[in-house]
Design a protein around this motif. Structure first.
Motif, short mmCIF file in Angstrom:
data_model
loop_
_atom_site.label_atom_id
_atom_site.label_comp_id
_atom_site.label_asym_id
_atom_site.label_seq_id
_atom_site.Cartn_x
_atom_site.Cartn_y
_atom_site.Cartn_z
N VAL A 53 44.03 10.11 109.53
CA VAL A 53 44.11 11.18 108.89
C VAL A 53 45.43 11.60 108.45
N ARG A 54 45.75 12.05 107.13
CA ARG A 54 47.07 12.31 106.45
C ARG A 54 47.86 13.59 107.15
N GLN A 55 48.99 13.16 107.42
CA GLN A 55 50.03 14.58 108.14
C GLN A 55 51.03 14.35 107.49
N ASN A 56 51.88 15.63 107.65
CA ASN A 56 53.18 15.71 107.19
C ASN A 56 53.22 15.49 105.60
N ILE A 57 52.24 16.13 105.02
CA ILE A 57 52.31 15.97 103.44
C ILE A 57 53.39 16.83 102.73
N SER A 58 54.11 16.32 101.80
CA SER A 58 54.99 17.43 101.20
C SER A 58 54.13 18.27 100.27
N LYS A 59 54.60 19.41 100.44
CA LYS A 59 53.88 20.62 99.56
C LYS A 59 54.41 20.64 98.17
N GLN A 60 55.80 20.36 98.25
CA GLN A 60 56.33 20.36 96.91
C GLN A 60 56.98 19.16 96.51
N LYS A 61 56.89 18.61 95.10
CA LYS A 61 57.33 17.47 94.98
C LYS A 61 58.58 17.62 93.83
N THR A 62 59.47 16.89 93.66
CA THR A 62 60.65 17.10 92.79
C THR A 62 60.06 16.71 91.11
N ASP A 63 60.11 17.41 90.34
CA ASP A 63 59.91 17.22 89.16
C ASP A 63 61.08 16.58 88.32
N LEU A 64 60.75 15.11 88.18
CA LEU A 64 61.85 14.37 87.62
C LEU A 64 62.31 15.05 86.21
N ALA A 65 61.51 15.81 85.61
CA ALA A 65 62.09 16.47 84.29
C ALA A 65 63.21 17.52 84.65
N SER A 66 63.14 17.96 85.71
CA SER A 66 64.20 18.99 86.23
C SER A 66 65.59 18.38 86.59
N VAL A 67 65.50 16.93 86.70
CA VAL A 67 66.66 16.21 87.32
C VAL A 67 67.58 15.81 86.08
#
Length: 114
Positions: A39-53
């Motif tokens: 069972v998946r746990q500790n899943i990130s709610k927000q990913k870094t958008d590489l376009a913003s870097v």
């Protein structure tokens, strides 16, 4: 006498869910495990958008991690070769993912009844 099969050289941190599934299938076969569902746990709610870097920041990261990226690419080649040797196909990955999704639903339902 019990002997443990040698595990292939693999990336310790799987880059995506498909690699992780292949790794679990590989472990199941090599170690003769019966159950590898999870069972998946500790899943990130927000990913870094590489376009913003900014591109210069990404280039600095690539430059400073070039050797790590080469090592990862080599380990990934070894991993994929071992998957071919063990005949771990996309059909196996899809089948496992379907069964694991059912497992996750059962566990979630069971947890609600407690």
């Amino acid at each position: 006498k019990f002997t443990m099969p040698l595990l292939p050289a693999t990336p310790l941190s799987c880059n995506n869910a498909e690699e992780y599934t292949k790794f679990l299938i590989m472990l199941k076969r090599l170690l003769k495990l019966k159950d590898i569902f999870y069972v998946r746990q500790n899943i990130s709610k927000q990913k870094t958008d590489l376009a913003s870097v900014p591109s210069h920041v990404l280039q600095t990261i690539r430059d400073r991690n070039a050797i790590d990226l080469e090592l990862y690419a080599y380990a990934k080649e070894l991993f994929e070769e071992r998957c071919r040797q063990l005949d771990i196909t996309q059909a196996h990955v899809d089948s496992f993912n379907h069964m694991n999704q059912n497992y996750q639903q059962l566990i979630t339902q069971a947890a609600r009844t407690l």
